[in-house]
Design a protein around this motif. Structure first.
Motif: not given
Length: 428
Positions: A199, A235-238, A262, A265, A319, A328
């Motif tokens: 991702g 990267a991202v966190t959700w 988003a 992180r 999303t 994610s």
């Protein structure tokens, strides 16, 4: 190797083993209006009867569901019609069997006697025409294999049939039509690329002329100065925005774009707000225009969460959903990958094909026009019929979820007539 988001979504959702092709179906991962209450199908059934009347009660009335999942909506329409329609079908997962007509006066009842009369097709002139049950043809359009327990009254196909006379429904279909994502940089809009395994995103080439034209018209360039950073956060966190309801159904995907933004992180720098993202809706426009083009006469209805030109989300809405939780958007086939719909752009594309004016309203308004208002039953009913009062209260609560502006009620209803006038429940 990073690839365009459109290609990644197409493979993850509709390729071999893709999210919508394999497994038990999307209903196990997120909740839609058809799962929330039988009142949704009841309202749509009323819309079907209005279109049938506008068409002059044709010998064949098509009801087509595009992006049918595992046939939940058409099952619910069969169930909602119940004895009045005269066809059999399993009850929707979301409620009691539609073979039992709603109790008169309950919030699920639209126009009790008039609805039944219209479904039986008994004209006042005394002539007898074939019933709606004899004339209706249900068709589910989905890439997955036909479910084993699907009622035989429902046809199953992978492509939208041609020469539709009737109603085409697309409930939460357009949000899953693959699209490209772009980032606004100092030298213009560039494609965002994604690694399908992780991702992780990176920035690619300048967008094509066609996509640039779409962005210029439908996604205004932000006024803030762009950043020179050519890389996105790895990267991202959700946050977990959903949970299971008391009835055991997964929570709905939120209708508002802001809830899908988003956040970087911990430990990663925030992506500068000057790096505005856009989700290029040209593929959705083409998909909707293609669907509308399949209608000879009738009505196309798209129900989805989306936004309009004057309020595009600056960070996008891409999303994922898996097991009832927001996750994610990793396009590896294990989860839903979705983005809100540019509803005004889609509407314009459909109108160009149909050459008829469209109607675009929120679900809250559309359902109320069809008789589902979520009103509480009178308290006096509790004294005369306690059981009926509890049932009516529960039904009112379910309708309230359908019309909640912060949830399902915030979805958009795009109604595109083809060769017929907008009826009283459709006209704005």
């Amino acid at each position: 190797m990073p690839i365009l988001w459109r290609n990644a979504m197409a493979s993850a959702l509709y390729g071999p083993g893709g999210f919508f092709v394999a497994g038990t179906g999307p209903a196990d991962h997120f909740r839609t209006s058809v799962h929330a209450s039988p009142a949704f199908a009841t309202a749509l059934l009323r819309l079907v009867t209005e279109v049938d009347a506008a068409l002059g009660h044709p010998d064949r009335l098509d009801v087509v569901d595009v992006g049918a999942g595992r046939g939940e909506l058409l099952r619910a329409l069969l169930a909602s019609g119940g004895v009045a329609v005269g066809v059999s079908g399993e009850p929707a997962r979301s409620g009691r069997s539609g073979l039992i007509p709603p109790r008169a006066g309950s919030p699920e009842t639209l126009t009790p006697t008039a609805a039944v009369r219209s479904l039986r097709d008994e004209p006042s002139s005394g002539t007898v025409r074939p019933s709606l049950a004899d004339r209706v043809r249900f068709t589910a359009v989905e890439y997955a294999d036909r479910p084993e327990n699907l009622p035989e009254e429902i046809n199953w196909t992978a492509e939208i049939p041609a020469e539709i006379t009737g109603v085409l429904f697309a409930t939460e279909w357009l949000d899953n039509v693959p699209l490209d994502v772009a980032l606004h940089t100092e030298d213009g809009w560039r494609y965002v690329l994604v690694d399908t395994d992780t991702g992780a995103e990176s920035v690619g080439e300048l967008v094509s002329p066609d996509d640039h034209d779409w962005l210029t018209k439908w996604w205004p360039i932000p006024a803030s100065p762009p950043s020179t950073d050519r890389h996105l956060s790895p990267a991202v966190t959700w946050t977990d925005a959903t949970s299971e309801s008391e009835s055991g159904f997964r929570a709905a995907r939120p209708a508002q774009g802001s809830s899908l933004t988003a956040r970087s992180r911990p430990g990663c720098p925030e992506t500068p707000h000057s790096n505005h993202r856009a989700e290029i809706g040209r593929t959705r426009d083409e998909a909707w225009a293609h669907a509308v083009r399949k209608i000879s006469r009738g009505l196309a209805v798209a129900v989805d969460y989306g936004h309009l030109r004057e309020a595009r989300p600056v960070d996008g809405t891409l999303t994922g959903y898996r097991g009832g939780r927001q996750v994610s958007p990793v396009p590896d086939g294990s989860s839903d990958v979705t983005a809100h719909v540019a509803m005004d752009s889609v509407a314009s594309a459909g109108a160009a094909v149909a050459r008829c004016a469209y109607s675009l309203v929120l679900q809250r308004e559309a359902l109320r026009a069809l008789g589902a208002d979520g009103g509480r039953p009178p308290l006096s009913l509790a004294g005369t019929d306690p059981v009926g009062y509890v049932r009516a209260l529960a039904a009112a609560s379910a309708v309230a979820e359908l019309t909640d502006p912060a949830g399902l009620g915030g979805h958009w209803w795009l109604r595109q007539p083809v060769g017929i006038p907008l009826g009283p429940a459709v006209a704005r």
